[in-house]
Design a protein around this motif. Structure first.
Motif, short mmCIF file in Angstrom:
data_model
loop_
_atom_site.label_atom_id
_atom_site.label_comp_id
_atom_site.label_asym_id
_atom_site.label_seq_id
_atom_site.Cartn_x
_atom_site.Cartn_y
_atom_site.Cartn_z
N SER A 17 0.85 -1.18 -0.03
CA SER A 17 0.11 0.05 0.02
C SER A 17 0.78 1.25 -0.10
O SER A 17 1.83 1.49 0.48
CB SER A 17 -1.00 -0.01 1.27
OG SER A 17 -1.66 -1.00 1.32
N LEU A 18 0.31 2.47 -0.59
CA LEU A 18 0.97 3.64 -0.48
C LEU A 18 -0.51 4.71 -0.30
O LEU A 18 -1.17 4.35 -0.84
CB LEU A 18 1.80 4.03 -1.69
CG LEU A 18 3.14 3.47 -2.04
CD1 LEU A 18 3.55 3.84 -3.30
CD2 LEU A 18 3.94 3.81 -0.94
N ARG A 19 -0.01 5.75 0.22
CA ARG A 19 -0.71 6.84 0.26
C ARG A 19 -0.31 7.99 -0.40
O ARG A 19 0.59 8.64 0.12
CB ARG A 19 -1.27 7.10 1.80
CG ARG A 19 -2.31 8.15 1.99
CD ARG A 19 -2.49 8.61 3.37
NE ARG A 19 -3.81 9.36 3.51
CZ ARG A 19 -3.66 10.16 4.64
NH1 ARG A 19 -2.92 10.62 5.21
NH2 ARG A 19 -4.94 10.86 4.81
N LEU A 20 -0.86 8.59 -1.32
CA LEU A 20 -0.33 9.63 -1.90
C LEU A 20 -1.15 11.12 -1.42
O LEU A 20 -2.20 10.81 -1.03
CB LEU A 20 -0.54 9.61 -3.43
CG LEU A 20 0.05 8.48 -4.21
CD1 LEU A 20 -0.03 8.56 -5.70
CD2 LEU A 20 1.50 8.22 -3.87
N PHE A 67 -8.28 1.63 -4.82
CA PHE A 67 -7.90 2.82 -4.41
C PHE A 67 -8.98 3.65 -3.81
O PHE A 67 -10.24 3.12 -4.08
CB PHE A 67 -7.49 3.39 -5.69
CG PHE A 67 -6.21 3.04 -6.28
CD1 PHE A 67 -5.42 1.75 -5.69
CD2 PHE A 67 -5.57 3.74 -7.47
CE1 PHE A 67 -4.32 1.54 -6.30
CE2 PHE A 67 -4.66 3.37 -8.01
CZ PHE A 67 -3.72 2.13 -7.39
N THR A 68 -8.98 4.49 -2.95
CA THR A 68 -9.64 5.50 -2.18
C THR A 68 -9.24 6.77 -2.43
O THR A 68 -8.26 7.12 -1.80
CB THR A 68 -10.03 4.90 -0.94
OG1 THR A 68 -10.39 3.57 -0.92
CG2 THR A 68 -11.23 6.05 -0.34
N LEU A 80 -4.98 10.10 -2.01
CA LEU A 80 -5.29 8.56 -2.63
C LEU A 80 -4.62 7.62 -1.97
O LEU A 80 -3.39 7.38 -1.83
CB LEU A 80 -4.56 8.83 -4.13
CG LEU A 80 -5.25 7.52 -4.94
CD1 LEU A 80 -6.55 7.55 -5.37
CD2 LEU A 80 -4.17 7.54 -6.39
N GLN A 81 -5.38 6.81 -1.27
CA GLN A 81 -4.79 5.49 -0.73
C GLN A 81 -4.99 4.45 -1.72
O GLN A 81 -5.99 4.01 -2.28
CB GLN A 81 -6.11 5.35 0.66
CG GLN A 81 -5.64 3.93 1.04
CD GLN A 81 -4.31 4.03 1.97
OE1 GLN A 81 -3.91 4.99 2.51
NE2 GLN A 81 -3.48 2.84 1.97
#
Length: 117
Positions: A17-20, A67-68, A80-81
């Protein structure tokens, strides 16, 4: 002219996972649509996710369920999760803000996301 600055990209293994984050230089209350786009090498830039001021969202089929997108207007931030990342998600991700869908709007400089298999 609104400045948008993305952060949070990097290298992650498939399934990770990454969070932008996207920080705007001024209020985004009047920017009806905030979105994330991506561009992979040799491909056109594509819409990943978009969120309206009212909270309505739409996603590319390829990221639905993984994505969320969210926005925090008082903080002038958009997020953007990204979960369950796949190698095909590798791209430069751009933040975009526009008052009307038909506008070109404002763009950030992009943040690179790499996903290893």
């Amino acid at each position: 002219q609104v400045q948008l600055v993305e952060s949070g990209g990097g290298l992650v293994q498939a399934g990770g996972s990454l969070r932008l984050s996207c920080a705007a230089s001024e209020s985004i209350f009047s920017i009806n649509f905030m979105g994330w786009y991506r561009q992979a090498p040799g491909k056109q830039r594509e819409l990943v996710a978009r969120i309206s001021n009212g909270g309505s969202t739409n996603y590319a089929d390829s990221v639905k369920g993984r994505f969320t997108i969210s926005r925090d207007n008082p903080k002038n931030m958009v997020y953007l999760q990204m979960n369950s990342l796949k190698p095909e998600d590798k791209a430069v991700y751009y933040c975009n803000g526009r008052r009307r869908v038909i506008d070109a709007g404002y763009w950030g400089q992009g943040t690179q996301v790499n996903v290893s298999s």
